[in-house]
Design a protein around this motif. Sequence first.
Motif, PDB file in Angstrom:
ATOM      1  N   LEU A 167     -11.766  -8.526  -3.105  1.00  0.00           N
ATOM      2  CA  LEU A 167     -11.231  -8.400  -4.311  1.00  0.00           C
ATOM      3  C   LEU A 167     -11.699  -6.633  -4.913  1.00  0.00           C
ATOM      4  CD1 LEU A 167     -12.960 -11.148  -6.010  1.00  0.00           C
ATOM      5  CD2 LEU A 167     -10.642 -10.437  -6.491  1.00  0.00           C
ATOM      6  N   ASP A 168     -12.807  -5.993  -4.425  1.00  0.00           N
ATOM      7  CA  ASP A 168     -12.784  -4.391  -4.586  1.00  0.00           C
ATOM      8  C   ASP A 168     -11.550  -3.828  -4.329  1.00  0.00           C
ATOM      9  OD1 ASP A 168     -15.471  -4.928  -6.135  1.00  0.00           O
ATOM     10  OD2 ASP A 168     -16.566  -4.795  -4.206  1.00  0.00           O
ATOM     11  N   ALA A 169     -11.221  -3.960  -3.054  1.00  0.00           N
ATOM     12  CA  ALA A 169      -9.947  -2.817  -2.662  1.00  0.00           C
ATOM     13  C   ALA A 169      -8.586  -3.192  -3.760  1.00  0.00           C
ATOM     14  CB  ALA A 169      -9.886  -3.763  -1.264  1.00  0.00           C
ATOM     15  N   LEU A 170      -8.334  -4.070  -4.446  1.00  0.00           N
ATOM     16  CA  LEU A 170      -7.995  -4.420  -5.403  1.00  0.00           C
ATOM     17  C   LEU A 170      -7.800  -2.994  -6.463  1.00  0.00           C
ATOM     18  CD1 LEU A 170      -6.948  -8.244  -6.020  1.00  0.00           C
ATOM     19  CD2 LEU A 170      -5.042  -6.443  -4.242  1.00  0.00           C
ATOM     20  N   VAL A 171      -8.616  -2.625  -6.373  1.00  0.00           N
ATOM     21  CA  VAL A 171      -9.145  -2.022  -7.642  1.00  0.00           C
ATOM     22  C   VAL A 171      -9.206  -0.599  -6.632  1.00  0.00           C
ATOM     23  CG1 VAL A 171     -10.560  -0.722  -9.065  1.00  0.00           C
ATOM     24  CG2 VAL A 171      -9.927  -3.164  -8.903  1.00  0.00           C
ATOM     25  N   MET A 172      -7.559   0.181  -7.016  1.00  0.00           N
ATOM     26  CA  MET A 172      -7.155   1.378  -6.905  1.00  0.00           C
ATOM     27  C   MET A 172      -8.396   2.781  -7.681  1.00  0.00           C
ATOM     28  SD  MET A 172      -3.032   1.618  -6.405  1.00  0.00           S
ATOM     29  CE  MET A 172      -2.183   0.115  -6.468  1.00  0.00           C
ATOM     30  N   MET A 193      -7.898   0.718 -12.659  1.00  0.00           N
ATOM     31  CA  MET A 193      -5.735   0.994 -12.101  1.00  0.00           C
ATOM     32  C   MET A 193      -5.491  -0.346 -10.920  1.00  0.00           C
ATOM     33  SD  MET A 193      -3.842   4.373 -11.460  1.00  0.00           S
ATOM     34  CE  MET A 193      -3.981   5.317 -12.742  1.00  0.00           C
ATOM     35  N   TYR A 194      -4.787  -1.164 -11.033  1.00  0.00           N
ATOM     36  CA  TYR A 194      -4.617  -2.472  -9.733  1.00  0.00           C
ATOM     37  C   TYR A 194      -2.990  -2.358  -9.314  1.00  0.00           C
ATOM     38  CZ  TYR A 194      -3.738  -6.578 -12.653  1.00  0.00           C
ATOM     39  OH  TYR A 194      -3.633  -7.403 -13.589  1.00  0.00           O
ATOM     40  N   SER A 195      -2.459  -2.162  -8.346  1.00  0.00           N
ATOM     41  CA  SER A 195      -1.176  -2.914  -8.973  1.00  0.00           C
ATOM     42  C   SER A 195      -1.043  -4.831  -8.416  1.00  0.00           C
ATOM     43  CB  SER A 195      -0.947  -2.307  -7.118  1.00  0.00           C
ATOM     44  OG  SER A 195       0.904  -3.312  -7.105  1.00  0.00           O
ATOM     45  N   LYS A 196      -0.546  -5.041  -9.912  1.00  0.00           N
ATOM     46  CA  LYS A 196       0.233  -7.039  -9.511  1.00  0.00           C
ATOM     47  C   LYS A 196       0.444  -7.271  -8.356  1.00  0.00           C
ATOM     48  CE  LYS A 196       0.129  -8.233 -13.982  1.00  0.00           C
ATOM     49  NZ  LYS A 196       0.934  -8.906 -15.423  1.00  0.00           N
ATOM     50  N   PRO A 197       1.750  -6.925  -8.444  1.00  0.00           N
ATOM     51  CA  PRO A 197       2.683  -7.055  -6.494  1.00  0.00           C
ATOM     52  C   PRO A 197       1.638  -7.479  -5.564  1.00  0.00           C
ATOM     53  CG  PRO A 197       3.756  -5.591  -8.195  1.00  0.00           C
ATOM     54  CD  PRO A 197       2.349  -5.483  -8.672  1.00  0.00           C
ATOM     55  N   MET A 198       0.197  -7.148  -6.111  1.00  0.00           N
ATOM     56  CA  MET A 198      -0.405  -6.909  -4.787  1.00  0.00           C
ATOM     57  C   MET A 198      -1.856  -7.938  -4.519  1.00  0.00           C
ATOM     58  SD  MET A 198      -2.016  -3.056  -3.438  1.00  0.00           S
ATOM     59  CE  MET A 198      -1.091  -1.829  -3.606  1.00  0.00           C
ATOM     60  N   LEU A 199      -1.504  -8.501  -6.116  1.00  0.00           N
ATOM     61  CA  LEU A 199      -2.601 -10.069  -5.900  1.00  0.00           C
ATOM     62  C   LEU A 199      -1.712 -11.497  -5.738  1.00  0.00           C
ATOM     63  CD1 LEU A 199      -3.329 -10.065  -9.999  1.00  0.00           C
ATOM     64  CD2 LEU A 199      -4.461  -8.785  -8.296  1.00  0.00           C
ATOM     65  N   SER A 200      -0.396 -11.111  -4.657  1.00  0.00           N
ATOM     66  CA  SER A 200       0.074 -12.742  -4.483  1.00  0.00           C
ATOM     67  C   SER A 200      -0.074 -12.770  -3.088  1.00  0.00           C
ATOM     68  CB  SER A 200       1.114 -12.838  -5.402  1.00  0.00           C
ATOM     69  OG  SER A 200       1.855 -11.436  -5.114  1.00  0.00           O
ATOM     70  N   ASN A 201      -0.254 -10.660  -2.806  1.00  0.00           N
ATOM     71  CA  ASN A 201      -0.633 -11.415  -1.286  1.00  0.00           C
ATOM     72  C   ASN A 201      -1.374 -10.197  -1.044  1.00  0.00           C
ATOM     73  OD1 ASN A 201       0.462  -8.104  -1.705  1.00  0.00           O
ATOM     74  ND2 ASN A 201       1.018  -8.536   0.459  1.00  0.00           N
ATOM     75  N   ALA A 202      -2.896 -10.032  -1.476  1.00  0.00           N
ATOM     76  CA  ALA A 202      -3.994  -9.740  -0.992  1.00  0.00           C
ATOM     77  C   ALA A 202      -4.448 -10.126   0.278  1.00  0.00           C
ATOM     78  CB  ALA A 202      -5.120 -10.868  -2.173  1.00  0.00           C
ATOM     79  N   PHE A 203      -4.538 -11.772   0.256  1.00  0.00           N
ATOM     80  CA  PHE A 203      -5.074 -12.438   2.143  1.00  0.00           C
ATOM     81  C   PHE A 203      -4.633 -11.385   3.218  1.00  0.00           C
ATOM     82  CE2 PHE A 203      -6.497 -16.029  -0.530  1.00  0.00           C
ATOM     83  CZ  PHE A 203      -7.761 -15.473  -0.580  1.00  0.00           C
ATOM     84  N   GLY A 204      -3.552 -11.882   3.161  1.00  0.00           N
ATOM     85  CA  GLY A 204      -2.547 -10.485   4.164  1.00  0.00           C
ATOM     86  C   GLY A 204      -2.492  -9.542   4.493  1.00  0.00           C
TER      87      GLY A 204
END
Lengths: 54, 387
Positions: free
Chosen positions: B60-65, B44-55
Amino acid sequence: MKKYICVVCGFVYDPAIGMPEDGIPAGTAFADIPDDWACPDCGVSKSDFELVEA
Amino acid sequence: MTAAQAAGVVIVGSGLGGYTLARELRKLDRHTPLTLVTADGGEMYSKPMLSNAFGQNKSLDALVMKSAEQAAAELGITVLARSRLTAIDRAARTLRVGDANIAYDRLVLALGADPRPYVVPGGEQVPIATVNSLDDYRVWRAGLVPQGRVLLIGAGLIGCEFANDMASAGYRVTVIDPAAWPLGRLLPAALGELLRHGLEQAGVAVHTGRSVVRIETVVGDSFAAELDDGTRIGFDHALSAIGLVPRIALAAAAGLTVDRGIVVDRTLRSSDEAIYALGDCAQTEAGPLPFVLPLMAQARALAATLSGTPTALTLPAMPVVVKTPCLPLAVCPPPPGSRGDWIISGVGRDQQALFQDETGRSLGFALSGGAVGQRQSLAKEMPGVLG
């Protein structure tokens, strides 16, 4: 009181801070926020927030 | 998995559409067997978060909810990860997934979309990435060299977000788009120029009104693009963000009505009464709606329908926040095909642009800088997308 996170953008609602600019004073539990409230960052609804596990 | 898999509701797709539907359905119905089939890992992850993940300082692990196992346990559903749907047998109401047949009573297609292929001379020799899933993003991010030069093809919403985010992380970014200014389909020129300035201040080189005519390998993993004005741009990584194509092939092969997307009615039902679709693969009477807010509204309406309360989708005007910290933006596009003019007011970076028809009625808007705070109140004045 418990924090809630927006599953879409990651915004965290912290009851200790509230959202004074949205008319939600500090100390307001997430459950007491109006149902038509939207995520201040991405605009999804209150029901798209999940409890942040301690 | 056994062939005697209980029927019930089967959702295909584990993006925001699939998982939001599962979550909303479980709020209304704890008992109907619910199976989620996904070709991805099922996280479960949020695709909108991929394009501001660095900011957002997201690893990568933190993107996985949640892992697929966690999501399945919490929702009380079965998640079949790395399981690709290959065919739908509508007569038998079964899905072909790998070597197994999975029965369904009602099927929901939340298949998403494929990145539009980017075709350019030399492109077959040079790796050009696309990012439309967590898996894609993992591959993209793992391949980056620190401070690498990034060629971003497309200055639309995703292209601008990635450009800003990569620049903020120290990558040297060049973005190219044939439109005259960034976000050309969503912003009037004045706000587009503000965004250009913001991106440039963030370190992004912006080439609008330009196309790549050729891409070639310079040496090893170093590449170059030649633009139609003769400019030559060296790069280490290329990312294409030129739009999405709804995934309709499986639905079409099964005989469902498709157009640009899988055609659905107001209850998200396809031309087969047992099959529904939502999200980027679906086409409502408002056309494909490739943003998060319509998707969430679709999931809620469909959850109600599937739990026994047929519910027509209604969509108010929904502002889209563009995640470009170099210039905060919110847009609420006018309905496709609308005629009118942009009426722009404001000071400096804080601009309000209203798209008005000849009677002075506002049909959409774009806001920049401090004006983005008006988006929720302004949206209430705009015509709904599906009334």
